[in-house]
Design an enzyme around this catalytic site. Sequence first.
Site, PDB file in Angstrom:
ATOM      1  N   SER A  95      20.468  -3.992 -46.659  1.00 16.42           N
ATOM      2  CA  SER A  95      20.839  -2.951 -47.627  1.00 16.42           C
ATOM      3  C   SER A  95      19.718  -1.933 -47.717  1.00 16.42           C
ATOM      4  CB  SER A  95      21.132  -3.572 -48.998  1.00 16.42           C
ATOM      5  OG  SER A  95      20.025  -4.317 -49.450  1.00 16.42           O
ATOM      6  N   LYS A 141      31.302  -5.786 -58.789  1.00 22.03           N
ATOM      7  CA  LYS A 141      31.316  -6.100 -60.225  1.00 22.03           C
ATOM      8  C   LYS A 141      32.195  -7.324 -60.507  1.00 22.03           C
ATOM      9  CE  LYS A 141      28.679  -2.819 -60.355  1.00 22.03           C
ATOM     10  NZ  LYS A 141      28.706  -2.782 -58.902  1.00 22.03           N
ATOM     11  N   GLY A 171      41.883  11.711 -40.987  1.00 22.22           N
ATOM     12  CA  GLY A 171      42.031  13.158 -40.964  1.00 22.22           C
ATOM     13  C   GLY A 171      40.913  13.800 -40.175  1.00 22.22           C
ATOM     14  N   GLY A 213      20.078   1.414 -47.380  1.00 17.49           N
ATOM     15  CA  GLY A 213      20.592   2.757 -47.607  1.00 17.49           C
ATOM     16  C   GLY A 213      21.879   3.018 -46.862  1.00 17.49           C
ATOM     17  N   HIS A 237      25.746  -1.718 -87.389  1.00 18.59           N
ATOM     18  CA  HIS A 237      24.875  -2.887 -87.518  1.00 18.59           C
ATOM     19  C   HIS A 237      25.723  -4.154 -87.665  1.00 18.59           C
ATOM     20  CE1 HIS A 237      21.468  -5.367 -88.691  1.00 18.59           C
ATOM     21  NE2 HIS A 237      22.226  -5.855 -89.677  1.00 18.59           N
ATOM     22  N   GLY A 270      17.186  -2.422 -53.303  1.00 16.42           N
ATOM     23  CA  GLY A 270      17.904  -1.429 -54.082  1.00 16.42           C
ATOM     24  C   GLY A 270      19.071  -2.052 -54.823  1.00 16.42           C
ATOM     25  N   VAL A 271      20.035  -1.216 -55.173  1.00 19.42           N
ATOM     26  CA  VAL A 271      21.172  -1.668 -55.978  1.00 19.42           C
ATOM     27  C   VAL A 271      21.929  -2.798 -55.288  1.00 19.42           C
ATOM     28  CG1 VAL A 271      23.363  -0.968 -57.012  1.00 19.42           C
ATOM     29  CG2 VAL A 271      21.401   0.588 -57.074  1.00 19.42           C
ATOM     30  N   ILE A 272      22.312  -2.595 -54.026  1.00 17.00           N
ATOM     31  CA  ILE A 272      23.113  -3.592 -53.317  1.00 17.00           C
ATOM     32  C   ILE A 272      22.335  -4.897 -53.163  1.00 17.00           C
ATOM     33  CG2 ILE A 272      24.255  -4.150 -51.131  1.00 17.00           C
ATOM     34  CD1 ILE A 272      24.800  -1.126 -50.818  1.00 17.00           C
TER      35      ILE A 272
END
Length: 475
Positions: free
Chosen positions: A279, A58, A122, A281, A454, A192-194
């Site tokens: 990109s 972004k 972890g 997935g 408005h 897709g998005v990326i």
Amino acid sequence: MSQAFDVVVIGAGPGGYIAAIRAAQLGFKVACIDEWKNAAGGPAPGGTCTNVGCIPSKALLQSSEHFEHANHHFADHGISTGKVTMDVAKMVGRKDTVVKQNNDGILYLFKKNKVTFFHGRGSFVRAAEGGYEVQVTGAKDEAITGKQVVIATGSNARALPGVPFDEENILSNDGALRIGAVPKKLALIGSGVIGLEMGSVWRRLGAEVTILEGLPTFLGAVDEQIAKEAKKAFDKQGLKIELGVKVGEIKNGKKGVNVAYTNAKGEAVALDVDKLIVSIGRVPNTNGLNAEAVGLALDERGAIVVDGDCKTNLPGVWAVGDVVRGPMLAHKAEEEGVAVAERMAGQHGHVNFNTIPWVIYTSPEIAWVGRTEQQLKADGVAYKAGTFPFLANGRARALGDTTGMVKFLADATTDEILGVHIVGPMASELISEAVVAMEFKASAEDIARICHAHPSLSEATKEAALAVDKRTLNF
């Protein structure tokens, strides 16, 4: 002797850090483990979203949009700028600053809420008395125990078979966010998005961008009418989107990448580009979790098997976010993290998958919630549809961006809103009204009768709701 906690959270992405903070707020003694590192080797909590996903993308989209406006739209407002140039290094540096601010913000929230943070990986060691032993592998190795464990280890970019990421020429979302200069030619596999967001960034800055998509339709998960409207806008901008392609051999050389593919007409094409972003997935990340040590069940995709409450097959072990079923969205992970913490406290955590919004932050933005028109048809649901174009919205005209529309889908009998789909300016913000409305089982008439400011873009939402019953106020 190892430190003992009520709750141990593995992963500090949107699902993990939110789960840890909420659990601490509910009175649990909480530890959170995360291995992300910044450039200096220090902790960088926030997961893929903060470090190489939602937040940095972004930041680059915003910078590149400013550049495009200065070059192509300021003159419409009477603003003369002269020659406009882009310092890519400074743009990327600003992105890195935004990321670090988010990293530091999470560490501050951990401290404020008394969450003990461990920087490292972890992994399960064994089931211990009354809980589980978890190994932290990092600058300082140590073992801790938790009565309950929340796994929030996220996902990794999926590579093409036989085409590994080198993050120099063949890039995942990580490398795509670290390109140091505008490539002359850029290809993306996957629309897709990326693919669309990164393609938009570098197209605005001057790259010749080609997006290769294997499916015959554009944005198959999006309402078909909205997807067609979006593609018209992207075509006009100069994004070259090829559908129905079959990617063949990819050669990575010193001077760039050669992509061989067959287009929708069956013609063989050889495309030479400076950079290739893949990109296609993401896959659940259970690497190094040592799930077998405790018998944690995984499905055929490698995702952790959970029930509707995010419980795994092990007592006291939960999993949330990209590492489980459902959409790989940061806000979905956050909702699951809060719900799991509340369930551990005996409360009734709630996640409604039917009202999770989706957003693509291109220009125009694309956002939707609920079912698409094609899904309603396939399910045999009787529905009414209403649309309203931003071309007829006064605020959109004043903004200078009248691309797109708002679309409402409502039950033909009850008028309950079944889906809302938006392509156009600020769609990511406008969709929230629809999410709230659907969560409260509102009807299209409810939205139509609510007073909207408005002039505002939200008046297009009101008009689309009115159009469900073939009415309009024609703002």
